[in-house]
Design a protein around this motif. Structure first.
Motif, mmCIF file in Angstrom:
data_model
loop_
_atom_site.group_PDB
_atom_site.id
_atom_site.type_symbol
_atom_site.label_atom_id
_atom_site.label_comp_id
_atom_site.label_asym_id
_atom_site.label_seq_id
_atom_site.Cartn_x
_atom_site.Cartn_y
_atom_site.Cartn_z
ATOM 1 N N ASP A 116 0.830 -1.210 0.000
ATOM 2 C CA ASP A 116 0.000 0.000 0.000
ATOM 3 C C ASP A 116 0.860 1.254 0.000
ATOM 4 O OD1 ASP A 116 -2.157 -1.697 0.155
ATOM 5 O OD2 ASP A 116 -2.867 -0.992 2.099
ATOM 6 N N VAL A 212 -2.739 3.258 -11.654
ATOM 7 C CA VAL A 212 -3.590 3.081 -10.471
ATOM 8 C C VAL A 212 -4.600 1.967 -10.690
ATOM 9 C CG1 VAL A 212 -5.307 4.179 -8.982
ATOM 10 C CG2 VAL A 212 -3.270 5.440 -9.691
ATOM 11 N N TYR A 213 -5.199 1.908 -11.873
ATOM 12 C CA TYR A 213 -6.138 0.822 -12.144
ATOM 13 C C TYR A 213 -5.489 -0.543 -11.919
ATOM 14 C CZ TYR A 213 -9.129 4.264 -14.540
ATOM 15 O OH TYR A 213 -9.925 5.334 -14.852
ATOM 16 N N LEU A 216 -5.207 -0.957 -7.793
ATOM 17 C CA LEU A 216 -6.241 -0.467 -6.877
ATOM 18 C C LEU A 216 -6.933 -1.589 -6.118
ATOM 19 C CD1 LEU A 216 -7.485 2.246 -6.033
ATOM 20 C CD2 LEU A 216 -9.177 1.934 -7.825
ATOM 21 N N ASN A 217 -7.334 -2.629 -6.806
ATOM 22 C CA ASN A 217 -8.071 -3.716 -6.157
ATOM 23 C C ASN A 217 -7.169 -4.717 -5.441
ATOM 24 O OD1 ASN A 217 -10.821 -3.035 -6.741
ATOM 25 N ND2 ASN A 217 -10.397 -3.510 -8.877
ATOM 26 N N GLY A 225 -7.897 2.890 -0.809
ATOM 27 C CA GLY A 225 -8.226 2.648 -2.208
ATOM 28 C C GLY A 225 -9.443 3.425 -2.660
ATOM 29 N N LEU A 228 -8.388 6.911 -3.444
ATOM 30 C CA LEU A 228 -7.620 6.884 -4.681
ATOM 31 C C LEU A 228 -8.531 6.714 -5.892
ATOM 32 C CD1 LEU A 228 -4.641 7.199 -5.160
ATOM 33 C CD2 LEU A 228 -4.396 4.715 -5.139
ATOM 34 N N LEU A 229 -9.540 5.876 -5.746
ATOM 35 C CA LEU A 229 -10.492 5.684 -6.836
ATOM 36 C C LEU A 229 -11.166 6.998 -7.216
ATOM 37 C CD1 LEU A 229 -12.279 3.901 -8.691
ATOM 38 C CD2 LEU A 229 -13.810 3.609 -6.730
#
Length: 460
Positions: A116, A212-213, A216-217, A225, A228-229
């Motif tokens: 993270d 990021v995509y 992210l998950n 997250g 960030l999304l």
């Protein structure tokens, strides 16, 4: 009864008459208290790093294995019966059982693992370069140059507002990271005019968004997250705006692409000149650069018929210096020939197409790169054998031909995500690998040990 009837008649008539209300301000509520933004300044120094190299490589600790071994699905991953029925009691009314972070625990907006922290720190490096890049463009290029490229005062203000968005993004990520969060650096941009600048922006925001995509998950902190999304969706809009500024079709894909952190850092690091001595370092790999010798040039009427028209480097940003009068699509007349800024634009001559021969040249590893030349390009792969095209939901391999002396060629694949949806379109990622490893959007990072070099390919 008569008076009641008259009243109802009047009501019925009044409901049919339009009524316009002018609101009156009777009181002004006090402003709500908000958190202060992170301290930022306009970077005054730009250009290549010319100090004493401080090469130390990426932040590292002991590695448990040279790569992460592939295995089957996680335990219980296939147990749920997706039959549209309910299989457990509701924890609360209208609330189906399951989900992460839905049990009433207070969310904690901070990193919960090294994964993270390093992911968020990478994002902060990206947010700061965007903040500077947007301000730099406004300060560097004249109002007349914007006008000559079809961009108005309103467009310049949009660019300014995008810089302000980056202040908010940097503030949010800094607050989650804490005292050791990375800070602003100095930067070096591979552009000499506004057209090249816009092209570099749409490429840089592409790897910022896709980077990021890609992770992210996978974050241990779902709360971090979530923040960030809600910032990266704004970044996606920025990337589309720059495509519109460039006269490209705004969103020629069905799905946006995600890439591993090491890909995003590889593409970003060369454009950071220097950072403060105590800057938080990153763990991510820097792959060698891949140059696409016939990278499509969106500034040309026939953008596919080109050779060696980039400013170099990982972004393979378009170069306008060899475009003669009558060859530029800026202000070109005729249906499908122009590339002036527009909400949407179709090109008569496609930038690329299935079966297009693509000529490649790549650097050997071991090159100092990034802030203060303090990182080193690296690969653990064998000799490259494949070109890996990554876009939308697909990772498609094509063989390399005549791969000698760090040069080769391949052919753009003819593939789709689903029937009638072309996969290779827009701003895509191209890597060289020594193995055609089967990977999908959720485990694309598994290919990293097999990557030789990396670049951006402008397919459309």
């Amino acid at each position: 009864m008569l008076s009641q009837a008259i009243f109802l008649a009047l009501v019925g008539r009044s409901l049919a008459v339009p009524f316009v209300s002018s609101p009156t301000i009777t009181s002004v509520p006090p402003a709500t208290t908000t958190a202060p933004v992170v301290s930022v300044t306009d970077v005054t120094s730009h250009g290549a790093f010319n100090g004493t190299p401080t090469t130390t490589g990426a932040l590292s600790t002991s590695a448990l294995a040279p790569s992460i071994a592939a295995s089957g699905p996680a335990p219980n991953a296939l147990n749920y019966s997706a039959d549209g029925k309910l299989h457990a009691p509701f924890p609360a009314p209208y609330t189906p059982a399951g989900g992460r972070g839905t049990n009433g625990t207070e969310p904690v907006y901070k990193p919960m693992s090294d994964f993270d922290y390093q992911s968020l720190a990478l994002v902060l490096y990206q947010e700061y370069i965007e903040l500077d890049l947007f301000h730099w463009g406004l300060a560097t290029f004249s109002q007349q140059e914007f006008t000559n490229n079809g961009l108005t005062a309103e467009d310049r203000y949009l660019l300014q507002f995008m810089a302000e968005q980056e202040v908010g993004h940097a503030t949010a990520v800094t607050n989650m990271l804490g005292a050791q969060a990375p800070v602003q650096c100095t930067y070096n941009y591979p552009v000499s005019n506004l057209r090249e600048y816009i092209d570099f922006n749409q490429k840089l925001t592409r790897w910022g968004e896709s980077g990021v995509y890609g992770f992210l998950n996978h974050m241990d902190s779902g709360a971090a997250g979530q923040i960030l999304l809600q910032s990266i969706t704004t970044e996606a809009r920025q990337q589309m705006i720059f495509r519109q500024f460039e006269g490209l079709f705004p969103m020629p894909v069905w799905f946006e692409v995600g890439i591993p952190q090491s890909w995003a850092w590889t593409l970003l690091a060369p454009y950071i000149s220097s950072c403060p001595a105590n800057q938080t370092r990153l763990v991510w790999q820097n792959f060698p650069a891949l140059k696409i010798l016939n990278q499509p040039n969106p500034a040309r009427i026939n953008g596919s018929a080109v050779f060696n028209e980039t400013t170099g480097g990982y972004a393979n940003t378009l170069n306008t210096s060899s475009i003669k009068s009558g060859e530029s699509c800026v202000n070109a007349t005729g249906a499908g020939l122009g590339c002036n800024p527009a909400i949407t634009q179709n090109r008569t001559n496609p930038l690329s197409y299935p079966g297009r021969q693509v000529f490649l040249q790549w650097d050997p590893p071991g090159k100092p790169i990034g802030p203060n030349n303090s990182y080193v390009t690296n690969t653990t792969a064998g000799n490259p054998k494949f070109a890996l095209w990554v876009n939308q939901l697909n990772a498609t391999y094509t063989p390399l031909y005549q791969a000698t002396n760090n040069t080769a060629y391949t052919f753009q694949p003819n593939t789709s995500v689903f029937e009638s949806g072309p996969m290779i379109n827009g701003t895509v990622f191209l890597a060289l690998t020594d193995l055609d490893l089967n990977v999908t959007p959720y485990n694309l990072s598994m290919v990293n040990p097999h990557v030789n070099a990396l670049a951006i390919y402008q397919a459309g």
